[in-house]
Design a protein around this motif. Structure first.
Motif, PDB file in Angstrom:
ATOM      1  N   MET A   1       0.841  -1.189   0.000  1.00 59.44           N
ATOM      2  CA  MET A   1       0.000   0.000   0.000  1.00 59.44           C
ATOM      3  C   MET A   1       0.883   1.250   0.000  1.00 59.44           C
ATOM      4  N   LYS A   2       0.566   2.168  -0.895  1.00 61.01           N
ATOM      5  CA  LYS A   2       1.337   3.417  -0.978  1.00 61.01           C
ATOM      6  C   LYS A   2       1.058   4.296   0.226  1.00 61.01           C
ATOM      7  N   LYS A   3       2.123   4.905   0.729  1.00 64.65           N
ATOM      8  CA  LYS A   3       1.975   5.864   1.817  1.00 64.65           C
ATOM      9  C   LYS A   3       1.312   7.133   1.285  1.00 64.65           C
ATOM     10  N   LYS A   4       0.484   7.736   2.115  1.00 62.06           N
ATOM     11  CA  LYS A   4      -0.196   8.983   1.762  1.00 62.06           C
ATOM     12  C   LYS A   4       0.570  10.170   2.337  1.00 62.06           C
ATOM     13  N   VAL A   5       0.312  11.321   1.753  1.00 62.58           N
ATOM     14  CA  VAL A   5       0.765  12.585   2.322  1.00 62.58           C
ATOM     15  C   VAL A   5      -0.470  13.300   2.838  1.00 62.58           C
ATOM     16  N   ALA A   6      -0.418  13.734   4.079  1.00 65.91           N
ATOM     17  CA  ALA A   6      -1.500  14.523   4.652  1.00 65.91           C
ATOM     18  C   ALA A   6      -1.130  15.994   4.531  1.00 65.91           C
ATOM     19  N   VAL A   7      -2.043  16.772   3.993  1.00 63.89           N
ATOM     20  CA  VAL A   7      -1.859  18.220   3.894  1.00 63.89           C
ATOM     21  C   VAL A   7      -2.849  18.846   4.872  1.00 63.89           C
ATOM     22  N   ILE A   8      -2.302  19.425   5.921  1.00 62.25           N
ATOM     23  CA  ILE A   8      -3.120  20.005   6.984  1.00 62.25           C
ATOM     24  C   ILE A   8      -2.949  21.516   6.937  1.00 62.25           C
ATOM     25  N   MET A   9      -4.062  22.213   6.893  1.00 60.01           N
ATOM     26  CA  MET A   9      -3.991  23.674   6.886  1.00 60.01           C
ATOM     27  C   MET A   9      -4.719  24.230   8.094  1.00 60.01           C
ATOM     28  N   GLY A  10      -4.207  25.325   8.609  1.00 60.14           N
ATOM     29  CA  GLY A  10      -4.787  25.947   9.784  1.00 60.14           C
ATOM     30  C   GLY A  10      -6.117  26.615   9.513  1.00 60.14           C
ATOM     31  N   SER A  11      -6.368  26.936   8.246  1.00 61.23           N
ATOM     32  CA  SER A  11      -7.605  27.605   7.847  1.00 61.23           C
ATOM     33  C   SER A  11      -7.888  27.263   6.391  1.00 61.23           C
ATOM     34  N   ASP A  12      -9.158  27.274   6.033  1.00 65.12           N
ATOM     35  CA  ASP A  12      -9.488  27.030   4.628  1.00 65.12           C
ATOM     36  C   ASP A  12      -8.982  28.153   3.731  1.00 65.12           C
ATOM     37  N   SER A  13      -8.628  29.292   4.317  1.00 65.69           N
ATOM     38  CA  SER A  13      -8.058  30.388   3.519  1.00 65.69           C
ATOM     39  C   SER A  13      -6.656  30.038   3.018  1.00 65.69           C
ATOM     40  N   ASP A  14      -6.050  28.979   3.566  1.00 68.20           N
ATOM     41  CA  ASP A  14      -4.736  28.522   3.110  1.00 68.20           C
ATOM     42  C   ASP A  14      -4.829  27.635   1.873  1.00 68.20           C
ATOM     43  N   PHE A  15      -6.036  27.226   1.510  1.00 68.13           N
ATOM     44  CA  PHE A  15      -6.203  26.284   0.404  1.00 68.13           C
ATOM     45  C   PHE A  15      -5.627  26.780  -0.926  1.00 68.13           C
ATOM     46  N   PRO A  16      -5.799  28.054  -1.289  1.00 71.17           N
ATOM     47  CA  PRO A  16      -5.197  28.488  -2.563  1.00 71.17           C
ATOM     48  C   PRO A  16      -3.687  28.258  -2.624  1.00 71.17           C
ATOM     49  N   VAL A  17      -3.001  28.366  -1.503  1.00 73.66           N
ATOM     50  CA  VAL A  17      -1.559  28.112  -1.483  1.00 73.66           C
ATOM     51  C   VAL A  17      -1.286  26.614  -1.582  1.00 73.66           C
ATOM     52  N   VAL A  18      -1.963  25.809  -0.757  1.00 71.21           N
ATOM     53  CA  VAL A  18      -1.647  24.382  -0.706  1.00 71.21           C
ATOM     54  C   VAL A  18      -2.223  23.586  -1.867  1.00 71.21           C
ATOM     55  N   SER A  19      -3.157  24.154  -2.607  1.00 71.61           N
ATOM     56  CA  SER A  19      -3.741  23.402  -3.724  1.00 71.61           C
ATOM     57  C   SER A  19      -2.678  23.018  -4.752  1.00 71.61           C
ATOM     58  N   GLY A  20      -1.678  23.854  -4.926  1.00 67.68           N
ATOM     59  CA  GLY A  20      -0.584  23.519  -5.843  1.00 67.68           C
ATOM     60  C   GLY A  20       0.189  22.297  -5.371  1.00 67.68           C
ATOM     61  N   ALA A  21       0.384  22.177  -4.067  1.00 64.12           N
ATOM     62  CA  ALA A  21       1.072  21.005  -3.514  1.00 64.12           C
ATOM     63  C   ALA A  21       0.244  19.751  -3.746  1.00 64.12           C
ATOM     64  N   ILE A  22      -1.051  19.862  -3.540  1.00 67.95           N
ATOM     65  CA  ILE A  22      -1.935  18.716  -3.736  1.00 67.95           C
ATOM     66  C   ILE A  22      -1.898  18.267  -5.197  1.00 67.95           C
ATOM     67  N   LYS A  23      -1.931  19.226  -6.117  1.00 68.89           N
ATOM     68  CA  LYS A  23      -1.846  18.887  -7.545  1.00 68.89           C
ATOM     69  C   LYS A  23      -0.526  18.193  -7.874  1.00 68.89           C
ATOM     70  N   THR A  24       0.576  18.706  -7.337  1.00 70.32           N
ATOM     71  CA  THR A  24       1.891  18.105  -7.588  1.00 70.32           C
ATOM     72  C   THR A  24       1.932  16.675  -7.065  1.00 70.32           C
ATOM     73  N   LEU A  25       1.460  16.470  -5.849  1.00 66.32           N
ATOM     74  CA  LEU A  25       1.455  15.125  -5.267  1.00 66.32           C
ATOM     75  C   LEU A  25       0.599  14.171  -6.106  1.00 66.32           C
ATOM     76  N   LYS A  26      -0.576  14.630  -6.504  1.00 62.38           N
ATOM     77  CA  LYS A  26      -1.445  13.779  -7.327  1.00 62.38           C
ATOM     78  C   LYS A  26      -0.805  13.479  -8.677  1.00 62.38           C
ATOM     79  N   SER A  27      -0.087  14.448  -9.251  1.00 61.71           N
ATOM     80  CA  SER A  27       0.566  14.222 -10.547  1.00 61.71           C
ATOM     81  C   SER A  27       1.648  13.153 -10.444  1.00 61.71           C
ATOM     82  N   LEU A  28       2.158  12.933  -9.234  1.00 60.33           N
ATOM     83  CA  LEU A  28       3.163  11.895  -8.994  1.00 60.33           C
ATOM     84  C   LEU A  28       2.520  10.596  -8.492  1.00 60.33           C
TER      85      LEU A  28
END
Length: 166
Positions: free
Chosen positions: A1-28
């Motif tokens: 089973m592949k290990k997951k990466v958890a992306v935890i943000m302190g506020s939903d206002s952080d999502f625009p910044v972290v969405s790029g990380a999520i896309k990069t991880l999914k692309s891999l």
């Protein structure tokens, strides 16, 4: 089973910044889960999540927070998994407060810290950590670096053409 990466943000206002990380991880092809938790408003939830992360298939935790930015440290205090902090630019101090709060961890509670709003590098660092035990992922990262090299060489070639035309 592949290990997951958890992306935890302190506020939903952080999502625009972290969405790029999520896309990069999914692309891999790295499984990702994302949550909003607060080091100050939901500390019990953050501690419980972090303490159970390994048994829930998480391999690396990315924590994004602005201002006081204690989230990465709280998560790191409750796990032996690698935690990568992303200081978020969200206050009058342009993220310097978040950077200092994220990078200045006490002895025994390490948090790898990337640049202010550096979600892309957080994703790649998480991928590199997982690639230590995943040769397929390591190959994808090597291909990505080779593509970056080709991109720079192409830009240099285009610049040389411009210089010759002057």
């Amino acid at each position: 089973m592949k290990k997951k990466v958890a992306v935890i943000m302190g506020s939903d206002s952080d999502f625009p910044v972290v969405s790029g990380a999520i896309k990069t991880l999914k692309s891999l092809d790295i499984p990702v889960e994302a949550h909003v938790m607060s080091a100050h408003r939901t500390p019990e939830k953050a501690a419980e999540f972090s303490s159970k992360a390994k048994e829930n298939g998480i391999g690396v935790i990315i924590a994004a927070a602005g201002k006081a930015a204690h989230l990465a440290g709280v998560l790191a205090a409750h796990t032996t998994l690698p935690v990568i902090g992303i200081p978020i630019k969200s206050s009058t101090l342009d993220g310097l407060d978040a950077l200092l709060a994220t990078v200045q961890m006490p002895q025994g509670i390490p948090v790898a810290t990337v640049a202010i709003d550096g979600a892309g590098n957080a994703a790649l660092l998480a991928a590199q950590m997982l690639a230590l035990s995943d040769d397929e992922l390591a190959g994808k990262l090597a291909d990505m670096k080779a593509d970056m090299k080709k991109g720079v060489e192409k830009k240099d070639k285009a610049l040389q053409e411009k210089v010759r035309e002057l």
